[in-house]
Scaffold this active site. Structure first.
Site, PDB file in Angstrom:
ATOM      1  N   ASP A 155       0.327   2.152   0.950  1.00 55.27           N
ATOM      2  CA  ASP A 155      -0.761   2.201   1.917  1.00 55.27           C
ATOM      3  C   ASP A 155      -1.082   0.755   2.294  1.00 55.27           C
ATOM      4  OD1 ASP A 155      -3.083   2.891   3.341  1.00 55.27           O
ATOM      5  OD2 ASP A 155      -4.299   2.835   1.523  1.00 55.27           O
TER       6      ASP A 155
ATOM      7  N   ASP B  61      -4.449  -0.334   4.238  1.00 59.97           N
ATOM      8  CA  ASP B  61      -5.878  -0.655   4.196  1.00 59.97           C
ATOM      9  C   ASP B  61      -6.467  -0.505   2.804  1.00 59.97           C
ATOM     10  OD1 ASP B  61      -5.459  -0.906   6.882  1.00 59.97           O
ATOM     11  OD2 ASP B  61      -6.405   0.989   7.410  1.00 59.97           O
TER      12      ASP B  61
END
Length: 297
Positions: free
Chosen positions: A48, A50
Site C-alpha cells: 500500500d 498511503d
C-alpha cells in the site's frame, strides 16, 4: 436502484477496476526497458502507499501540487482535505458516498493529457513526496528486491502517479486507479471504480495470473482495516503503521505488525519471515473528490 442492485453494481465496477489496473500495470511494466529476470519467479511483494509506504495520502500531496499550479481552487483542496479526515475517522464510506466519489474522481484531469499529468507528477513527487517515504517500509521493499522478488505498489492513487512513485523507489511497478483517456486526453471518467477495497483484491489476483505468481508465496503490506479482503488473499499479510481496526485484526489472525511511527520494534506474531508469502496490498480508500476548477465566464 435498490440497495442490492447498488451492491451488485459496485461489485461489478470493482472487478472492472481490478482488471483494468492489472492490465495497465502489465502493459506499463512490459513497455519499460527489460529488467534482469528476478531470481524468484513466483513470489512477490505488494505495498500500500498511503500511510504504509508514504506519510499521508499521495493523492492529497498530488492535489497540493496541482492547486499550486492553479488546476483548482484552494477551497476545493480544503474540501478534499476535510473528506480525507472524515474518511480516516469513519473508516468506511456509505454506498452513496462511494458512488459520489466515483462520479467526482479524477474529473479535475478532464481535458488534460496523459503526458502533462506525468510531467507534473514527476515535479510534484520531487517537491512534496520524496521526503515523506517511510525509511522502514522502504527497507522492507528493498529486502524483497534483494531476495530476487518483484515489488509492486497497490493504491487508489491514479496509476500514472503510482507508477512514478514506484519507479523513483526502484520498484517493479504499480497497480492504481485507471482514468479513461482517448487519444492521450483524459475524459474525466474512471475505468470501472476507484482501486479501493475489493477492487484491489481483483487487481492483485489478475496481475498474479499475468505474471505467474503463486499468491501463497507473496507478501502484502497495508495500514488500513479497509484492506483486509486484499490482505487475506495472500500467504503473508503484514500490518504497517496499522489503524486500530487492522491492529486488532492482525493480532487476532496472527499477522505480523510493524509500526514505524514511534520507532517501536515490530510485534512479530506467528510469522517467522515476511519473505515467505503474501501479495496484495491494501491502499487506504481515498475519496478522490477533486473538482475541476471552474473558469470565470
Amino acid at each position: 436502484m435498490s440497495r442490492d442492485e447498488k451492491v451488485t453494481e459496485l461489485a461489478r465496477l470493482a472487478a472492472v477496476a481490478g482488471e483494468a489496473s492489472a492490465e495497465a500495470a502489465y502493459v506499463i511494466g512490459h513497455a519499460e526497458p527489460t529488467e534482469p529476470v528476478p531470481a524468484d519467479l513466483t513470489a512477490a511483494a505488494f505495498f500500500d502507499v498511503d500511510n504504509t509506504m508514504m506519510m499521508g495520502a499521495s493523492i492529497f500531496h498530488f492535489a497540493r501540487g496541482l492547486a499550486a499550479r492553479k488546476f483548482f481552487t484552494n477551497s476545493d483542496l480544503a474540501r478534499f482535505a476535510l473528506q480525507q479526515v472524515r474518511f480516516r475517522v469513519a473508516g468506511k464510506e456509505s454506498q452513496d458516498g462511494i458512488r459520489t466519489s466515483r462520479e467526482q474522481a479524477l474529473s479535475f484531469v478532464a481535458g488534460h493529457t496523459v503526458r502533462e499529468l506525468n510531467e507534473l507528477g514527476e515535479e510534484i513527487y520531487d517537491e512534496l513526496m520524496a521526503d515523506k517515504i517511510w525509511p522502514g517500509t522502504r527497507a522492507l521493499a528493498q529486502m524483497h528486491l534483494d531476495a530476487g522478488q518483484r515489488v509492486w505498489l497497490v493504491t487508489a492513487t491514479p496509476v500514472e502517479l503510482a507508477t512514478i512513485i514506484a519507479r523513483r523507489l526502484g520498484l517493479t511497478g504499480a497497480l492504481g486507479t485507471v482514468a479513461e483517456h482517448v487519444n492521450g486526453v483524459y475524459t474525466g471518467r474512471l475505468v470501472g471504480e476507484m482501486l479501493h477495497g475489493p477492487a484491489k483484491a481483483h487487481a492483485v489476483r489478475a496481475l498474479a495470473a499475468r505474471e505467474g505468481l503463486d499468491l501463497r508465496r507473496c507478501t502484502a503490506y497495508s495500514d488500513s482495516a479497509n484492506d483486509v479482503p486484499m490482505l487475506s488473499v495472500v500467504g503473508t499479510a503484514v500490518a504497517v503503521n496499522p489503524d486500530s481496526g487492522l491492529r486488532e485484526i492482525a493480532r487476532r489472525r496472527g499477522w505480523e505488525i510493524r509500526d514505524f511511527r514511534t520507532g517501536r520494534k515490530a510485534a512479530k506474531i506467528g510469522v517467522p519471515s515476511v519473505l515467505g508469502a503474501g501479495a496484495v496490498a491494501g491502499a487506504v480508500a481515498v475519496g478522490l473528490a477533486y473538482r475541476k476548477r471552474e473558469h470565470a465566464s
